[in-house]
Design a protein around this motif. Structure first.
Motif, mmCIF file in Angstrom:
data_model
loop_
_atom_site.group_PDB
_atom_site.id
_atom_site.type_symbol
_atom_site.label_atom_id
_atom_site.label_comp_id
_atom_site.label_asym_id
_atom_site.label_seq_id
_atom_site.Cartn_x
_atom_site.Cartn_y
_atom_site.Cartn_z
ATOM 1 N N LEU A 112 0.832 -1.195 0.000
ATOM 2 C CA LEU A 112 0.000 0.000 0.000
ATOM 3 C C LEU A 112 0.874 1.255 0.000
ATOM 4 N N VAL A 113 1.931 1.231 0.815
ATOM 5 C CA VAL A 113 2.843 2.375 0.880
ATOM 6 C C VAL A 113 3.532 2.564 -0.477
ATOM 7 N N MET A 114 4.004 1.449 -1.050
ATOM 8 C CA MET A 114 4.690 1.515 -2.342
ATOM 9 C C MET A 114 3.733 1.975 -3.444
ATOM 10 N N LEU A 115 2.464 1.524 -3.346
ATOM 11 C CA LEU A 115 1.456 1.950 -4.318
ATOM 12 C C LEU A 115 1.298 3.463 -4.279
ATOM 13 N N GLY A 116 1.244 4.021 -3.072
ATOM 14 C CA GLY A 116 1.116 5.469 -2.924
ATOM 15 C C GLY A 116 2.303 6.191 -3.530
ATOM 16 N N LEU A 117 3.521 5.722 -3.182
ATOM 17 C CA LEU A 117 4.753 6.348 -3.695
ATOM 18 C C LEU A 117 4.796 6.305 -5.220
ATOM 19 N N LEU A 118 4.548 5.118 -5.769
ATOM 20 C CA LEU A 118 4.710 4.918 -7.200
ATOM 21 C C LEU A 118 3.640 5.674 -7.988
ATOM 22 N N THR A 119 2.384 5.656 -7.477
ATOM 23 C CA THR A 119 1.319 6.395 -8.154
ATOM 24 C C THR A 119 1.662 7.879 -8.191
ATOM 25 N N SER A 120 2.147 8.403 -7.064
ATOM 26 C CA SER A 120 2.465 9.831 -7.029
ATOM 27 C C SER A 120 3.584 10.163 -8.006
ATOM 28 N N ALA A 121 4.638 9.344 -8.035
ATOM 29 C CA ALA A 121 5.764 9.622 -8.924
ATOM 30 C C ALA A 121 5.348 9.524 -10.388
ATOM 31 N N ALA A 122 4.602 8.479 -10.734
ATOM 32 C CA ALA A 122 4.200 8.284 -12.124
ATOM 33 C C ALA A 122 3.256 9.395 -12.581
ATOM 34 N N SER A 123 2.322 9.797 -11.712
ATOM 35 C CA SER A 123 1.361 10.843 -12.094
ATOM 36 C C SER A 123 2.045 12.189 -12.237
#
Lengths: 184, 184
Positions: A112-123
């Motif tokens: 969940l933490v990684m999902l948040g990080l990665l979504t923010s970076a990609a967006s």
């Protein structure tokens, strides 16, 4: 009771066997996502373009660290890639021991933490690249991708791996949650 | 077995009662997040600034829909706000019936989707606002916030509600997952 039903009824869906399948799927997904984020990170970090002529810009080469957002993208993809490498042993543990409840909870929260990080970076990277492609009339920002065409292509391509890993992380959370709710 | 242990041992943590507390917490979080995303959406949609003089920019007023990313931010916050309004009845259902397994699974999956949407919108907007504040030397993009100071302040402020809702969504997924794994 579980072991018995495993051989008695096919419809009963024996928890141990199902969770084993889920755990193997989990491991495969993690290996794919490891490759995807590694690819994204490397593709963005190596994107560089020197122009053969001087334009009205002072600098005539473009690199990923010209934009802090791109540097953040490389960093986050490297972190998530490292996390996947570390989580593979934990995932193998859940294959070996189907009732590894703690391991699953740790995996879900970290995913969940990684999902948040990665979504923010990609967006964030997508929005900057969109601006670089189209420019912004009201802010008087030029579409720099017209000059730095190759750079923009490589940077845009590096998003594919990142968004793929986002989708995989969402699937991982759902399947691990399913496994967790089943094994009780 | 569960019903019996409920009255026998205090340490056993009776599942029904615990899940009721979790469901009430879930409802409170949803109401807070509803307000936060509504505030974010309205703050961004109403951010507008007209300059009293002509600058070197052709347009002398800034609005949220000058940047597609800001329009996306308003849209996503409105969607997530509407989702929270719709999910409140479902959340109340899980308070009334502690073993509402299907409702919880629907809530977790929808929360996950909303988390993805909201994280992407908030991050993309942050990256654009960062560029608007600092500009970019290598792309020759000016820091437009120096002219549109009030606009930038209001747009930046609208991020608070969005990131707050992101944190709440993560907590919601974790607590609903806990409730789900407990009630078996």
């Amino acid at each position: 009771m579980m072991k018995a039903s495993k051989y008695e009824a096919v419809e009963a869906a024996p928890p141990l066997r199902n969770n084993r399948g889920i755990s193997i799927l989990d491991l495969i997904f993690r290996v794919i996502a490891l490759g995807a984020t590694l690819g994204s990170s490397v593709a963005m970090a190596t994107s560089e373009q020197e122009l053969p002529f001087f334009t009205r810009f002072l600098k005539f080469d473009a690199q990923y660290d010209d934009f802090p957002t791109f540097a953040y993208f490389v960093l986050v993809n490297a972190i998530v890639c490292g996390y996947f490498a570390l989580s593979i042993p934990l995932s193998i543990l859940t294959i070996a021991r189907s009732r590894a409840e703690k391991s699953r909870i740790i995996l879900i929260i970290m995913d969940l933490v990684m999902l948040g990080l990665l979504t923010s970076a990609a967006s964030a990277t997508t929005s900057i690249l969109y601006l670089a492609h189209t420019g912004s009339g009201s802010a008087n920002w030029l579409a720099v991708c017209q000059q730095f065409n190759d750079f923009c292509h490589q940077a845009s391509g590096s998003l594919i791996g990142s968004f793929g890993a986002v989708v995989i992380l969402m699937l991982l959370i759902i399947i691990q949650g399913t496994a967790l709710s089943r094994q009780h």
